[in-house]
Scaffold this motif. Structure first.
Motif, PDB file in Angstrom:
ATOM      1  N   ALA A  42       0.832  -1.203   0.000  1.00 29.24           N
ATOM      2  CA  ALA A  42       0.000   0.000   0.000  1.00 29.24           C
ATOM      3  C   ALA A  42       0.870   1.258   0.000  1.00 29.24           C
ATOM      4  O   ALA A  42       0.572   2.227  -0.700  1.00 29.24           O
ATOM      5  N   TYR A  43       1.962   1.249   0.758  1.00 32.50           N
ATOM      6  CA  TYR A  43       2.873   2.398   0.772  1.00 32.50           C
ATOM      7  C   TYR A  43       3.512   2.596  -0.595  1.00 32.50           C
ATOM      8  O   TYR A  43       3.636   3.714  -1.083  1.00 32.50           O
ATOM      9  N   ILE A  44       3.922   1.494  -1.221  1.00 31.85           N
ATOM     10  CA  ILE A  44       4.604   1.585  -2.512  1.00 31.85           C
ATOM     11  C   ILE A  44       3.696   2.183  -3.580  1.00 31.85           C
ATOM     12  O   ILE A  44       4.125   3.015  -4.370  1.00 31.85           O
ATOM     13  N   VAL A  45       2.434   1.782  -3.616  1.00 29.07           N
ATOM     14  CA  VAL A  45       1.527   2.279  -4.656  1.00 29.07           C
ATOM     15  C   VAL A  45       0.824   3.577  -4.252  1.00 29.07           C
ATOM     16  O   VAL A  45       0.181   4.208  -5.083  1.00 29.07           O
ATOM     17  N   SER A  46       0.961   3.968  -3.018  1.00 35.10           N
ATOM     18  CA  SER A  46       0.301   5.173  -2.517  1.00 35.10           C
ATOM     19  C   SER A  46       0.948   6.438  -3.090  1.00 35.10           C
ATOM     20  O   SER A  46       2.169   6.493  -3.264  1.00 35.10           O
ATOM     21  N   PRO A  47       0.143   7.449  -3.343  1.00 30.85           N
ATOM     22  CA  PRO A  47       0.720   8.716  -3.811  1.00 30.85           C
ATOM     23  C   PRO A  47       1.422   9.483  -2.690  1.00 30.85           C
ATOM     24  O   PRO A  47       2.161  10.414  -2.952  1.00 30.85           O
ATOM     25  N   TRP A  48       1.212   9.109  -1.441  1.00 25.21           N
ATOM     26  CA  TRP A  48       1.858   9.781  -0.306  1.00 25.21           C
ATOM     27  C   TRP A  48       3.110   9.016   0.076  1.00 25.21           C
ATOM     28  O   TRP A  48       3.064   7.825   0.368  1.00 25.21           O
ATOM     29  N   ASP A  49       4.225   9.685   0.078  1.00 23.46           N
ATOM     30  CA  ASP A  49       5.513   9.073   0.372  1.00 23.46           C
ATOM     31  C   ASP A  49       6.291   9.914   1.372  1.00 23.46           C
ATOM     32  O   ASP A  49       6.074  11.123   1.486  1.00 23.46           O
ATOM     33  N   LEU A  50       7.215   9.281   2.056  1.00 20.54           N
ATOM     34  CA  LEU A  50       8.154  10.034   2.882  1.00 20.54           C
ATOM     35  C   LEU A  50       9.095  10.854   2.013  1.00 20.54           C
ATOM     36  O   LEU A  50       9.466  11.967   2.341  1.00 20.54           O
ATOM     37  N   VAL A  51       9.485  10.270   0.888  1.00 20.89           N
ATOM     38  CA  VAL A  51      10.325  10.964  -0.088  1.00 20.89           C
ATOM     39  C   VAL A  51       9.475  11.140  -1.349  1.00 20.89           C
ATOM     40  O   VAL A  51       9.109  10.157  -1.983  1.00 20.89           O
TER      41      VAL A  51
END
Length: 83
Positions: A42-51
């Motif tokens: 979910a993090y990988i495909v999410s538009p919200w990232d730490l970087v």
């Protein structure tokens, strides 16, 4: 995996990703493992990232690094091949 034959990096990555998917789908896989794999995806495909993705190289590199880490981690789990 295939210990007798040296695989090219792309083929090895594909086989490892397939194993990670099999680990996720296996009934004997603990729920916490499935949760970590699902949250990582979910993090990988999410538009919200730490970087942010718009930063050259490192914007995409964090997603690839997480994917590699999750796939490698899932590779340590043994599953029954009799599906």
């Amino acid at each position: 995996m295939m210990a007798t034959k040296q695989l090219n990096p792309f083929t090895r990555a594909v086989l490892m990703a397939k194993h990670a998917w099999a680990v996720f789908r296996a009934k004997e896989t603990p729920r916490y493992v499935k949760l970590i794999l699902a949250l990582g995806l979910a993090y990988i495909v999410s538009p919200w990232d730490l970087v942010p993705e718009w930063l050259p190289v490192i914007g995409v590199l964090d997603d690839f690094a997480l994917a590699a880490l999750l796939i490698s981690w899932a590779g340590g789990f043994k599953i029954n091949s009799s599906h």
